[in-house]
Design a protein around this motif. Structure first.
Motif, PDB file in Angstrom:
ATOM      1  N   GLU A   1     -10.028   2.396  -7.528  1.00 49.35           N
ATOM      2  CA  GLU A   1      -8.771   2.130  -6.819  1.00 49.35           C
ATOM      3  C   GLU A   1      -7.962   3.421  -6.647  1.00 49.35           C
ATOM      4  OE1 GLU A   1      -5.017  -0.997  -6.853  1.00 49.35           O
ATOM      5  OE2 GLU A   1      -6.540  -1.146  -8.415  1.00 49.35           O
ATOM      6  N   ILE A   2      -7.984   4.245  -7.671  1.00 48.57           N
ATOM      7  CA  ILE A   2      -7.265   5.522  -7.583  1.00 48.57           C
ATOM      8  C   ILE A   2      -7.906   6.414  -6.507  1.00 48.57           C
ATOM      9  CG2 ILE A   2      -6.726   7.666  -8.817  1.00 48.57           C
ATOM     10  CD1 ILE A   2      -6.478   5.926 -11.369  1.00 48.57           C
TER      11      ILE A   2
ATOM     12  N   LEU B   1       1.659   7.002  -6.401  1.00 47.25           N
ATOM     13  CA  LEU B   1       0.634   8.032  -6.599  1.00 47.25           C
ATOM     14  C   LEU B   1       1.259   9.415  -6.448  1.00 47.25           C
ATOM     15  CD1 LEU B   1      -2.367   8.957  -6.808  1.00 47.25           C
ATOM     16  CD2 LEU B   1      -2.438   8.845  -4.320  1.00 47.25           C
TER      17      LEU B   1
ATOM     18  N   ASP C   1      -6.287   7.921   0.842  1.00 44.31           N
ATOM     19  CA  ASP C   1      -5.227   7.553   1.785  1.00 44.31           C
ATOM     20  C   ASP C   1      -4.014   8.463   1.670  1.00 44.31           C
ATOM     21  OD1 ASP C   1      -6.456   5.505   2.969  1.00 44.31           O
ATOM     22  OD2 ASP C   1      -5.366   3.902   1.949  1.00 44.31           O
ATOM     23  N   TYR C   2      -4.074   9.398   0.741  1.00 43.56           N
ATOM     24  CA  TYR C   2      -2.890  10.217   0.464  1.00 43.56           C
ATOM     25  C   TYR C   2      -2.497  10.992   1.724  1.00 43.56           C
ATOM     26  CZ  TYR C   2       0.351  12.967  -2.257  1.00 43.56           C
ATOM     27  OH  TYR C   2       1.486  13.547  -2.731  1.00 43.56           O
ATOM     28  N   PRO C   3      -1.209  11.180   1.933  1.00 39.92           N
ATOM     29  CA  PRO C   3      -0.709  11.743   3.190  1.00 39.92           C
ATOM     30  C   PRO C   3      -1.458  12.961   3.691  1.00 39.92           C
ATOM     31  CG  PRO C   3       1.034  11.566   1.558  1.00 39.92           C
ATOM     32  CD  PRO C   3      -0.171  10.988   0.947  1.00 39.92           C
TER      33      PRO C   3
ATOM     34  N   LYS D   1       2.304   1.877  -3.293  1.00 43.11           N
ATOM     35  CA  LYS D   1       1.319   2.465  -4.213  1.00 43.11           C
ATOM     36  C   LYS D   1       1.140   3.958  -3.946  1.00 43.11           C
ATOM     37  CE  LYS D   1      -1.449  -1.538  -5.478  1.00 43.11           C
ATOM     38  NZ  LYS D   1      -2.796  -2.124  -5.572  1.00 43.11           N
ATOM     39  N   ILE D   2       1.162   4.311  -2.675  1.00 43.85           N
ATOM     40  CA  ILE D   2       1.015   5.728  -2.331  1.00 43.85           C
ATOM     41  C   ILE D   2       2.221   6.528  -2.851  1.00 43.85           C
ATOM     42  CG2 ILE D   2       0.893   7.381  -0.421  1.00 43.85           C
ATOM     43  CD1 ILE D   2      -1.654   5.973  -0.494  1.00 43.85           C
ATOM     44  N   ARG D   3       3.380   5.917  -2.751  1.00 46.28           N
ATOM     45  CA  ARG D   3       4.575   6.585  -3.289  1.00 46.28           C
ATOM     46  C   ARG D   3       4.431   6.808  -4.788  1.00 46.28           C
ATOM     47  NH1 ARG D   3       8.665   6.334   0.594  1.00 46.28           N
ATOM     48  NH2 ARG D   3       8.674   4.468   1.871  1.00 46.28           N
TER      49      ARG D   3
ATOM     50  N   ARG E   1     -13.334   0.280 -12.188  1.00 46.12           N
ATOM     51  CA  ARG E   1     -12.604  -0.355 -11.079  1.00 46.12           C
ATOM     52  C   ARG E   1     -11.281   0.378 -10.839  1.00 46.12           C
ATOM     53  NH1 ARG E   1      -8.696  -3.467 -11.418  1.00 46.12           N
ATOM     54  NH2 ARG E   1      -9.048  -4.060 -13.587  1.00 46.12           N
ATOM     55  N   GLN E   2     -10.625   0.720 -11.926  1.00 45.73           N
ATOM     56  CA  GLN E   2      -9.348   1.445 -11.793  1.00 45.73           C
ATOM     57  C   GLN E   2      -9.570   2.812 -11.145  1.00 45.73           C
ATOM     58  OE1 GLN E   2      -8.518   1.292 -15.926  1.00 45.73           O
ATOM     59  NE2 GLN E   2      -7.332  -0.608 -15.825  1.00 45.73           N
ATOM     60  N   ASP E   3     -10.627   3.493 -11.568  1.00 49.92           N
ATOM     61  CA  ASP E   3     -10.928   4.801 -10.966  1.00 49.92           C
ATOM     62  C   ASP E   3     -11.196   4.663  -9.470  1.00 49.92           C
ATOM     63  OD1 ASP E   3     -10.536   6.149 -13.259  1.00 49.92           O
ATOM     64  OD2 ASP E   3     -12.652   6.474 -13.737  1.00 49.92           O
TER      65      ASP E   3
ATOM     66  N   ILE F   1      -1.758   0.030 -10.862  1.00 46.86           N
ATOM     67  CA  ILE F   1      -3.089  -0.578 -10.981  1.00 46.86           C
ATOM     68  C   ILE F   1      -3.140  -1.344 -12.299  1.00 46.86           C
ATOM     69  CG2 ILE F   1      -4.247   1.179  -9.586  1.00 46.86           C
ATOM     70  CD1 ILE F   1      -5.207   2.469 -12.175  1.00 46.86           C
ATOM     71  N   SER F   2      -4.083  -2.262 -12.382  1.00 45.61           N
ATOM     72  CA  SER F   2      -4.159  -3.041 -13.632  1.00 45.61           C
ATOM     73  C   SER F   2      -5.601  -3.119 -14.103  1.00 45.61           C
ATOM     74  CB  SER F   2      -3.605  -4.438 -13.402  1.00 45.61           C
ATOM     75  OG  SER F   2      -4.297  -5.043 -12.325  1.00 45.61           O
TER      76      SER F   2
ATOM     77  N   LEU G   1      -0.653   5.437 -13.746  1.00 41.84           N
ATOM     78  CA  LEU G   1      -0.594   4.336 -12.776  1.00 41.84           C
ATOM     79  C   LEU G   1      -0.773   2.970 -13.428  1.00 41.84           C
ATOM     80  CD1 LEU G   1      -2.537   6.054  -9.843  1.00 41.84           C
ATOM     81  CD2 LEU G   1      -0.084   5.613  -9.995  1.00 41.84           C
ATOM     82  N   ILE G   2      -1.456   2.930 -14.559  1.00 38.51           N
ATOM     83  CA  ILE G   2      -1.522   1.666 -15.315  1.00 38.51           C
ATOM     84  C   ILE G   2      -0.157   1.385 -15.931  1.00 38.51           C
ATOM     85  CG2 ILE G   2      -2.443   0.578 -17.407  1.00 38.51           C
ATOM     86  CD1 ILE G   2      -5.142   1.897 -16.768  1.00 38.51           C
TER      87      ILE G   2
ATOM     88  N   LEU H   1      -4.024  10.347 -14.263  1.00 34.06           N
ATOM     89  CA  LEU H   1      -3.518   9.503 -13.172  1.00 34.06           C
ATOM     90  C   LEU H   1      -3.685   8.027 -13.535  1.00 34.06           C
ATOM     91  CD1 LEU H   1      -4.762  11.177  -9.840  1.00 34.06           C
ATOM     92  CD2 LEU H   1      -2.411  10.973 -10.658  1.00 34.06           C
ATOM     93  N   ARG H   2      -4.861   7.703 -14.070  1.00 33.21           N
ATOM     94  CA  ARG H   2      -5.115   6.310 -14.457  1.00 33.21           C
ATOM     95  C   ARG H   2      -4.068   5.846 -15.475  1.00 33.21           C
ATOM     96  NH1 ARG H   2     -10.298   6.800 -15.794  1.00 33.21           N
ATOM     97  NH2 ARG H   2      -9.902   7.021 -17.991  1.00 33.21           N
TER      98      ARG H   2
ATOM     99  N   LEU I   1      -6.777   5.307  -3.191  1.00 36.37           N
ATOM    100  CA  LEU I   1      -5.401   5.746  -2.934  1.00 36.37           C
ATOM    101  C   LEU I   1      -5.375   7.235  -2.580  1.00 36.37           C
ATOM    102  CD1 LEU I   1      -3.349   3.988  -5.776  1.00 36.37           C
ATOM    103  CD2 LEU I   1      -3.184   3.548  -3.328  1.00 36.37           C
ATOM    104  N   LEU I   2      -6.158   8.005  -3.314  1.00 32.53           N
ATOM    105  CA  LEU I   2      -6.183   9.452  -3.045  1.00 32.53           C
ATOM    106  C   LEU I   2      -6.729   9.751  -1.649  1.00 32.53           C
ATOM    107  CD1 LEU I   2      -7.363  10.725  -6.532  1.00 32.53           C
ATOM    108  CD2 LEU I   2      -5.280  11.476  -5.364  1.00 32.53           C
TER     109      LEU I   2
ATOM    110  N   ARG J   1      -7.997  12.753 -13.354  1.00 32.43           N
ATOM    111  CA  ARG J   1      -8.179  11.335 -13.025  1.00 32.43           C
ATOM    112  C   ARG J   1      -7.744  10.442 -14.188  1.00 32.43           C
ATOM    113  NH1 ARG J   1     -14.276  11.901 -10.721  1.00 32.43           N
ATOM    114  NH2 ARG J   1     -13.815  12.426  -8.545  1.00 32.43           N
TER     115      ARG J   1
ATOM    116  N   ARG K   1       0.834  -1.200   0.000  1.00 30.66           N
ATOM    117  CA  ARG K   1       0.000   0.000   0.000  1.00 30.66           C
ATOM    118  C   ARG K   1       0.876   1.259   0.000  1.00 30.66           C
ATOM    119  NH1 ARG K   1      -5.063   1.012  -1.490  1.00 30.66           N
ATOM    120  NH2 ARG K   1      -6.104   2.569  -0.228  1.00 30.66           N
TER     121      ARG K   1
END
Lengths: 179, 178
Positions: free
Chosen positions: B12-13, A118, B19-21, A114-116, B8-10, A178-179, A172-173, A168-169, B16-17, A165, A111
């Motif tokens: 998940e993003i 992001l 949870d972002y610091p 993943k945050i890194r 699903r990908q959105d 993410i997959s 990150l893909i 980002l997608r 993550l967002l 978004r 996790r």
């Protein structure tokens, strides 16, 4: 008004909004030192505008707008360096401790990784996209609130959010987050 | 049209967002910021009405800042700290300020760049706003004496940027001029 009374009035008006303003400063500047500079500059500027501040029905929103404008006006000064945010262990609010305490440290590490990623992906967005996505998706600002803060119409905010978004997608893909 | 995969990908993003610091301010930061704002604000108000004619010369050099370098993922570089220290210098009077860097380990070939605000110069470097050089830091405290000269009363912030490998830290020093 005496200086002491002036200071008390100022504190009464600004202190309730400190946490929200501090978070906003971070989301704009992206790094502790710059965020705290921005926060400090806001307070100094707001103190000089105390006569205006006392007239505001919603001092928090007004202060947020002043902070946003300060950031835009002096963007180079409040340069963000997002990777330092990671390096300095600021992740998860309390640093890595935010991820500790789980019964599954492997999952925690995944996790965190993943945050890194992001963080790195956010760094590849333009400022206007990054700010919108962080305010909306991370901080929970409503579209209308972002419009009021930035002066950008809701339609444009929506469009920026959508594009941010999507970008980002894509990032990150590509990097396998993410997959 | 969004496919199911995209949704699903959105999602998940978004997770993550969320949870972002989320940093929180260090204890005492708000109080310090408030105190500085009221102090600075009061001073500026006063300055609007009074012609300041302070001629006090402050003689001794002053150590400016030092924060230990206990960093989670990057223990090498010293921390820039969370508050901005400041010194006051007199107009046109050279004053030596010792910047103190505390490094957790020795660093070879670090690049140090000093950026000066308008109206303040490094003695011996007239007109230069940015001066950069390569240096080594020993483990522990490292002193960098800078002799500053204020040519205008504006003051501002001196930035000292320390770079090593791909990492960097920027240290700030507020300069007030009397």
């Amino acid at each position: 008004m005496s200086t002491a009374n002036q200071n008390l009035t100022f504190e009464r008006l600004v202190r309730p909004h400190f946490d929200r303003l501090y978070r906003l400063a971070w989301r704009l500047a992206g790094q502790k030192a710059e965020a705290e500079d921005l926060f400090q500059e806001l307070l100094i500027k707001a103190y000089g505008m105390l006569d205006d501040l006392v007239e505001k029905d919603d001092p928090g929103s007004w202060l947020s707008r002043v902070m946003y404008n300060l950031f835009i006006d002096e963007q180079r000064r409040f340069t963000r360096r997002r990777m330092q945010l990671v390096e300095e262990g600021q992740l998860g609010g309390g640093g890595l401790e935010g991820f500790a305490g789980s019964e599954n440290p492997v999952a925690d590490n995944e996790r965190l990784d993943k945050i890194r990623r992001l963080d790195s992906a956010l760094d590849q967005l333009s400022d206007e996209h990054r700010i919108v996505v962080l305010l909306h998706d991370t901080e929970g600002y409503k579209l209308k609130e972002i419009e009021e803060l930035t002066g950008v119409p809701v339609g444009t905010v929506k469009s920026r959010l959508h594009r941010a978004r999507a970008r980002l997608r894509e990032i990150l893909i590509k990097d396998g987050t993410i997959s | 049209m969004h496919s199911r995969d995209t949704d699903r990908q959105d999602q998940e993003i978004l997770e993550l967002l969320k949870d972002y610091p989320m940093p929180t301010a260090d204890a005492g930061f708000y109080d310090q910021a408030l105190a500085r704002a009221t102090h600075e604000g009061t001073k500026r108000q006063r300055n609007r009405w009074m012609l300041t004619g302070f001629g006090a010369a402050i003689a001794a050099a002053v150590a400016a800042w030092m924060i230990g370098g206990l960093l989670l993922n990057d223990p090498q570089l010293p921390d820039a700290g969370s508050t901005i220290p400041g010194v006051t210098i007199a107009m046109e009077e050279p004053r030596t300020v010792n910047l103190v860097f505390a490094s957790a380990t020795a660093l070879d070939s670090a690049t140090l760049t000093v950026t000066l605000p308008d109206g303040i110069e490094l003695d011996g470097f007239p007109g230069q706003r940015e001066i950069s050089w390569t240096t080594s830091l020993k483990e522990g405290r490292n002193f960098l004496p800078l002799t500053l000269v204020a040519l205008t009363p504006a003051g501002g912030e001196l930035l000292a940027r320390l770079e090593h490998d791909d990492r960097d830290r920027t240290f700030r020093l507020r300069l007030d001029v009397t």
